[in-house]
Design a protein around this motif. Structure first.
Motif, PDB file in Angstrom:
ATOM      1  N   ILE A   1       3.098  -4.154   3.195  1.00 33.50           N
ATOM      2  CA  ILE A   1       2.225  -4.434   3.208  1.00 33.50           C
ATOM      3  C   ILE A   1       1.144  -4.201   3.786  1.00 33.50           C
ATOM      4  O   ILE A   1       0.059  -5.534   3.252  1.00 33.50           O
ATOM      5  CB  ILE A   1       2.776  -4.589   5.110  1.00 33.50           C
ATOM      6  N   ILE A   2       0.585  -2.906   3.791  1.00 31.32           N
ATOM      7  CA  ILE A   2      -1.189  -2.806   3.643  1.00 31.32           C
ATOM      8  C   ILE A   2      -1.640  -3.108   2.448  1.00 31.32           C
ATOM      9  O   ILE A   2      -3.201  -3.818   2.498  1.00 31.32           O
ATOM     10  CB  ILE A   2      -1.368  -0.696   3.720  1.00 31.32           C
ATOM     11  N   ASP A   3      -1.241  -3.011   1.687  1.00 34.54           N
ATOM     12  CA  ASP A   3      -1.636  -2.810  -0.521  1.00 34.54           C
ATOM     13  C   ASP A   3      -1.841  -4.663  -0.342  1.00 34.54           C
ATOM     14  O   ASP A   3      -2.697  -5.184  -0.550  1.00 34.54           O
ATOM     15  CB  ASP A   3      -0.195  -2.137  -0.887  1.00 34.54           C
ATOM     16  N   THR A   4      -0.505  -5.342   0.504  1.00 35.78           N
ATOM     17  CA  THR A   4      -1.235  -6.809   0.618  1.00 35.78           C
ATOM     18  C   THR A   4      -2.549  -7.460   1.528  1.00 35.78           C
ATOM     19  O   THR A   4      -2.891  -7.819   0.563  1.00 35.78           O
ATOM     20  CB  THR A   4       0.268  -7.340   0.993  1.00 35.78           C
ATOM     21  N   PHE A   5      -2.519  -7.086   2.246  1.00 36.13           N
ATOM     22  CA  PHE A   5      -3.897  -7.455   3.269  1.00 36.13           C
ATOM     23  C   PHE A   5      -5.032  -6.922   2.107  1.00 36.13           C
ATOM     24  O   PHE A   5      -6.045  -7.141   2.451  1.00 36.13           O
ATOM     25  CB  PHE A   5      -3.893  -6.443   4.082  1.00 36.13           C
ATOM     26  N   MET A   6      -5.018  -5.655   2.199  1.00 36.79           N
ATOM     27  CA  MET A   6      -5.986  -4.590   1.488  1.00 36.79           C
ATOM     28  C   MET A   6      -6.165  -5.461  -0.550  1.00 36.79           C
ATOM     29  O   MET A   6      -7.668  -5.525  -0.403  1.00 36.79           O
ATOM     30  CB  MET A   6      -6.280  -3.917   1.310  1.00 36.79           C
ATOM     31  N   GLU A   7      -5.296  -6.014  -0.814  1.00 38.32           N
ATOM     32  CA  GLU A   7      -6.032  -6.957  -2.176  1.00 38.32           C
ATOM     33  C   GLU A   7      -6.526  -8.114  -1.760  1.00 38.32           C
ATOM     34  O   GLU A   7      -7.276  -8.759  -3.222  1.00 38.32           O
ATOM     35  CB  GLU A   7      -4.834  -6.922  -2.834  1.00 38.32           C
TER      36      GLU A   7
ATOM     37  N   GLY B   1       0.210  -6.464  17.267  1.00 36.61           N
ATOM     38  CA  GLY B   1       0.586  -5.247  16.437  1.00 36.61           C
ATOM     39  C   GLY B   1       1.818  -4.902  15.884  1.00 36.61           C
ATOM     40  O   GLY B   1       0.972  -4.223  15.257  1.00 36.61           O
ATOM     41  N   ARG B   2       2.952  -5.678  15.670  1.00 40.75           N
ATOM     42  CA  ARG B   2       3.575  -4.738  15.731  1.00 40.75           C
ATOM     43  C   ARG B   2       4.066  -4.796  13.933  1.00 40.75           C
ATOM     44  O   ARG B   2       3.720  -6.238  13.352  1.00 40.75           O
ATOM     45  CB  ARG B   2       5.394  -5.489  16.294  1.00 40.75           C
ATOM     46  N   ILE B   3       4.954  -4.116  12.974  1.00 37.30           N
ATOM     47  CA  ILE B   3       4.910  -4.813  12.014  1.00 37.30           C
ATOM     48  C   ILE B   3       5.975  -5.741  12.203  1.00 37.30           C
ATOM     49  O   ILE B   3       5.558  -6.320  10.737  1.00 37.30           O
ATOM     50  CB  ILE B   3       7.031  -3.825  11.941  1.00 37.30           C
ATOM     51  N   GLU B   4       6.591  -6.397  13.083  1.00 41.79           N
ATOM     52  CA  GLU B   4       7.261  -8.056  12.214  1.00 41.79           C
ATOM     53  C   GLU B   4       5.695  -9.124  12.513  1.00 41.79           C
ATOM     54  O   GLU B   4       5.811 -10.024  12.119  1.00 41.79           O
ATOM     55  CB  GLU B   4       7.486  -8.141  13.567  1.00 41.79           C
ATOM     56  N   ASP B   5       4.977  -8.293  13.494  1.00 37.38           N
ATOM     57  CA  ASP B   5       3.254  -9.429  12.994  1.00 37.38           C
ATOM     58  C   ASP B   5       2.427  -9.635  11.969  1.00 37.38           C
ATOM     59  O   ASP B   5       2.156 -10.480  11.047  1.00 37.38           O
ATOM     60  CB  ASP B   5       2.170  -8.909  14.028  1.00 37.38           C
ATOM     61  N   LEU B   6       2.557  -7.710  11.417  1.00 36.76           N
ATOM     62  CA  LEU B   6       2.166  -8.137   9.908  1.00 36.76           C
ATOM     63  C   LEU B   6       2.991  -8.291   8.837  1.00 36.76           C
ATOM     64  O   LEU B   6       2.583  -9.300   7.878  1.00 36.76           O
ATOM     65  CB  LEU B   6       1.748  -6.405  10.042  1.00 36.76           C
ATOM     66  N   ARG B   7       4.282  -8.240   9.508  1.00 38.04           N
ATOM     67  CA  ARG B   7       5.136  -9.335   8.385  1.00 38.04           C
ATOM     68  C   ARG B   7       5.194 -10.724   7.767  1.00 38.04           C
ATOM     69  O   ARG B   7       4.783 -10.579   6.576  1.00 38.04           O
ATOM     70  CB  ARG B   7       6.489  -8.621   8.077  1.00 38.04           C
ATOM     71  N   ALA B   8       4.565 -10.910   8.994  1.00 44.28           N
ATOM     72  CA  ALA B   8       4.229 -12.753   8.664  1.00 44.28           C
ATOM     73  C   ALA B   8       2.807 -13.074   8.757  1.00 44.28           C
ATOM     74  O   ALA B   8       2.746 -14.016   7.750  1.00 44.28           O
ATOM     75  CB  ALA B   8       4.229 -13.364  10.372  1.00 44.28           C
ATOM     76  N   GLY B   9       2.129 -12.263   8.771  1.00 46.04           N
ATOM     77  CA  GLY B   9       0.997 -12.434   7.956  1.00 46.04           C
ATOM     78  C   GLY B   9       0.756 -11.752   6.799  1.00 46.04           C
ATOM     79  O   GLY B   9       0.135 -12.302   5.750  1.00 46.04           O
ATOM     80  N   ALA B  10       1.255 -10.859   6.228  1.00 43.95           N
ATOM     81  CA  ALA B  10       1.255 -10.618   4.667  1.00 43.95           C
ATOM     82  C   ALA B  10       2.152 -11.363   4.580  1.00 43.95           C
ATOM     83  O   ALA B  10       1.899 -11.485   3.493  1.00 43.95           O
ATOM     84  CB  ALA B  10       2.283  -8.989   4.887  1.00 43.95           C
ATOM     85  N   ALA B  11       3.079 -12.290   4.631  1.00 40.11           N
ATOM     86  CA  ALA B  11       4.213 -12.665   3.678  1.00 40.11           C
ATOM     87  C   ALA B  11       3.255 -13.796   3.761  1.00 40.11           C
ATOM     88  O   ALA B  11       2.634 -15.086   2.820  1.00 40.11           O
ATOM     89  CB  ALA B  11       5.592 -13.350   4.671  1.00 40.11           C
ATOM     90  N   LEU B  12       2.318 -14.528   4.345  1.00 45.96           N
ATOM     91  CA  LEU B  12       1.208 -15.313   4.227  1.00 45.96           C
ATOM     92  C   LEU B  12       0.345 -15.447   3.520  1.00 45.96           C
ATOM     93  O   LEU B  12      -0.140 -16.506   2.616  1.00 45.96           O
ATOM     94  CB  LEU B  12       0.897 -16.114   5.340  1.00 45.96           C
ATOM     95  N   ILE B  13      -0.487 -14.032   3.341  1.00 48.26           N
ATOM     96  CA  ILE B  13      -1.362 -13.679   2.573  1.00 48.26           C
ATOM     97  C   ILE B  13      -1.465 -13.661   1.180  1.00 48.26           C
ATOM     98  O   ILE B  13      -2.232 -13.150   0.466  1.00 48.26           O
ATOM     99  CB  ILE B  13      -2.017 -12.884   3.504  1.00 48.26           C
ATOM    100  N   LYS B  14      -0.193 -12.919   0.665  1.00 51.31           N
ATOM    101  CA  LYS B  14      -0.152 -12.702  -0.331  1.00 51.31           C
ATOM    102  C   LYS B  14      -0.433 -13.282  -1.642  1.00 51.31           C
ATOM    103  O   LYS B  14       0.902 -13.892  -1.672  1.00 51.31           O
ATOM    104  CB  LYS B  14       1.834 -11.893  -0.231  1.00 51.31           C
ATOM    105  N   GLY B  15      -1.401 -12.585  -2.159  1.00 51.90           N
ATOM    106  CA  GLY B  15      -1.243 -13.617  -3.747  1.00 51.90           C
ATOM    107  C   GLY B  15      -3.082 -14.392  -3.426  1.00 51.90           C
ATOM    108  O   GLY B  15      -2.942 -15.128  -4.265  1.00 51.90           O
ATOM    109  N   LYS B  16      -2.762 -14.818  -2.451  1.00 50.77           N
ATOM    110  CA  LYS B  16      -4.505 -15.328  -1.936  1.00 50.77           C
ATOM    111  C   LYS B  16      -5.239 -13.923  -1.373  1.00 50.77           C
ATOM    112  O   LYS B  16      -5.090 -12.923  -1.132  1.00 50.77           O
ATOM    113  CB  LYS B  16      -4.043 -16.140  -0.768  1.00 50.77           C
ATOM    114  N   LYS B  17      -7.180 -14.701  -0.591  1.00 54.51           N
ATOM    115  CA  LYS B  17      -7.808 -13.953  -0.517  1.00 54.51           C
ATOM    116  C   LYS B  17      -8.334 -14.878   1.029  1.00 54.51           C
ATOM    117  O   LYS B  17      -7.953 -15.882   1.444  1.00 54.51           O
ATOM    118  CB  LYS B  17      -9.235 -14.087  -1.771  1.00 54.51           C
TER     119      LYS B  17
END
Length: 416
Positions: free
Chosen positions: A341-347, A300-316
């Motif tokens: 990153i939070i915005d990316t996940f929520m969007e 649950g660290r920032i590196e993990d959130l970055r990896a997830g956000a990079a993949l889901i950005k622009g997707k649903k």
């Protein structure tokens, strides 16, 4: 005869020149962690079982409310109030809403060379900073809390010599799941798992915490890594100095040594209902999921959130999937906010939650129902761990979990 890292830390804590595997020693404990999973039981024993209740050194105690935050029932609220009131009465360092206990400890307290007892099995995470962290039950915790001391049976050590570098799209999570699959859930029973080698220097602190954190899933008493410039940079960034930095002697005795080329590691999934029931992620592709979880003290660290956000950005997020994103600490949450990153996940349609153990603990947020399937970056996939006894939990990296949340079935990043 030389000593291992684990032996040197115990030797220091015992105040003797030399210890070896199989010895039993009385030791001075440096820090004592407890969380809301069991602290109320420790408090009850403190009041009901002791003739002269007292705390040996309150400065050693760190208590964290993290398992059910906010509380999920009147019963939980009462146990947390008991913990809160006791901590205030005795001046115990206390965190509530700040994050998962092990992340909080790494950010604020752990120092190389320390012997740390935690009333939580994943206390072995502290080995990422060269500390001997180990989980204990309430009785052992209470004894150490009252006396400042305990006893330790010196463990044998399994040494993992790391070479090479992880390939793109492969994570430390994949490495430790591979190791657990290789040696088995009992492969390190009451042993220390020590990680060394040039490959270690390619792993950042988040990677190292992830590896050490899961070593208990192979039965390890503790996990340890050599303290290098990466660890020292992390320590200084958080305003601390080491107690001591140890390395195993050249003539130290190891129960077994494993050579691991990081370049050979591939994305891994642990299938229900055991952490050592692993397979290549590609072999699990297509299994339908109901929920995905990105968080926990393991990932649950920032590196993990970055990896997830990079993949889901622009997707649903898939319309039939609930995707829970839970930063491991308030500091991680704040950094994720700054980076967008939070915005990316929520969007994308994810459910972003406050820092806590969440569905990894399986008693509060996001529990799954009968017949449902979860893919998770949590620590365990035992039967009923995340909710109903007839549910299913798969474990994977942040990237694999995010890819699965997008696809609605277990998927790898290259499928998104």
């Amino acid at each position: 005869m030389g000593m291992t890292m684990a032996e040197k830390i115990i030797s220091c804590a015992a105040g003797v020149d030399e210890v070896h595997a199989g010895d039993i020693h009385t030791v001075e404990v440096d820090q004592l962690l407890s969380n809301d999973g069991t602290t109320h039981l420790t408090i009850d024993m403190y009041h009901q079982k002791l003739k002269h209740p007292h705390i040996a050194d309150v400065k050693k105690l760190v208590w964290v409310v993290d398992h059910n935050v906010p509380s999920d029932s009147p019963k939980t609220a009462a146990s947390q109030k008991k913990m809160r009131d006791f901590a205030k009465e005795h001046g115990i360092t206390f965190y509530e809403g700040q994050g998962v206990c092990h992340q909080v400890m790494m950010e604020n307290h752990v120092r190389p060379g320390e012997l740390i007892f935690g009333a939580d099995s994943h206390t072995c995470a502290y080995g990422a900073l060269g500390a001997f962290g180990t989980g204990v039950g309430c009785t052992d915790y209470l004894y150490a809390m009252v006396t400042g001391k305990s006893w330790v049976l010196v463990p044998e050590t399994l040494r993992f010599h790391l070479t090479g570098k992880l390939s793109k799209g492969v994570y430390a999570r994949d490495l430790i799941l591979t190791i657990i699959g290789q040696i088995g859930a009992n492969g390190a029973n009451y042993k220390a798992m020590e990680f060394v080698g040039e490959g270690l220097k390619t792993l950042n602190m988040s990677d190292r915490i992830s590896i050490c954190n899961l070593c208990v899933e192979a039965g390890a008493k503790t996990a340890l890594m050599e303290v290098d410039e990466i660890a020292m940079e992390y320590l200084h960034a958080h305003g601390r100095e080491p107690k001591a930095c140890f390395q195993s002697d050249e003539d130290a005795v190891f129960a077994q040594t494993y050579e691991i080329d990081l370049g050979s590691i591939i994305p891994i999934v642990a299938k229900p209902h055991f952490v050592d029931n692993v397979c290549p992620a590609k072999e699990a592709v297509g299994i339908r999921i109901d929920e995905a979880f990105l968080g926990s003290c393991n990932n649950g660290r920032i590196e993990d959130l970055r990896a997830g956000a990079a993949l889901i950005k622009g997707k649903k997020v898939h319309p039939l999937v609930r995707f829970l994103v839970v930063p491991a600490s308030q500091a991680v949450y704040q950094e994720a906010l700054k980076e967008g990153i939070i915005d990316t996940f929520m969007e994308a349609g994810a459910i972003v939650m406050n820092p806590n153990c969440s569905v990894c603990w399986g008693s509060c947020q996001g529990v799954i129902g009968e017949g449902e399937t979860l893919i998770s970056t949590g620590t365990r996939n035992f039967k009923g761990r995340a909710g109903h006894k007839d549910s299913f939990v798969y474990l994977a990296s942040a990237e694999t979990v995010t890819a699965s949340a997008i696809c609605g079935e277990i998927a790898t990043a290259d499928m998104v």
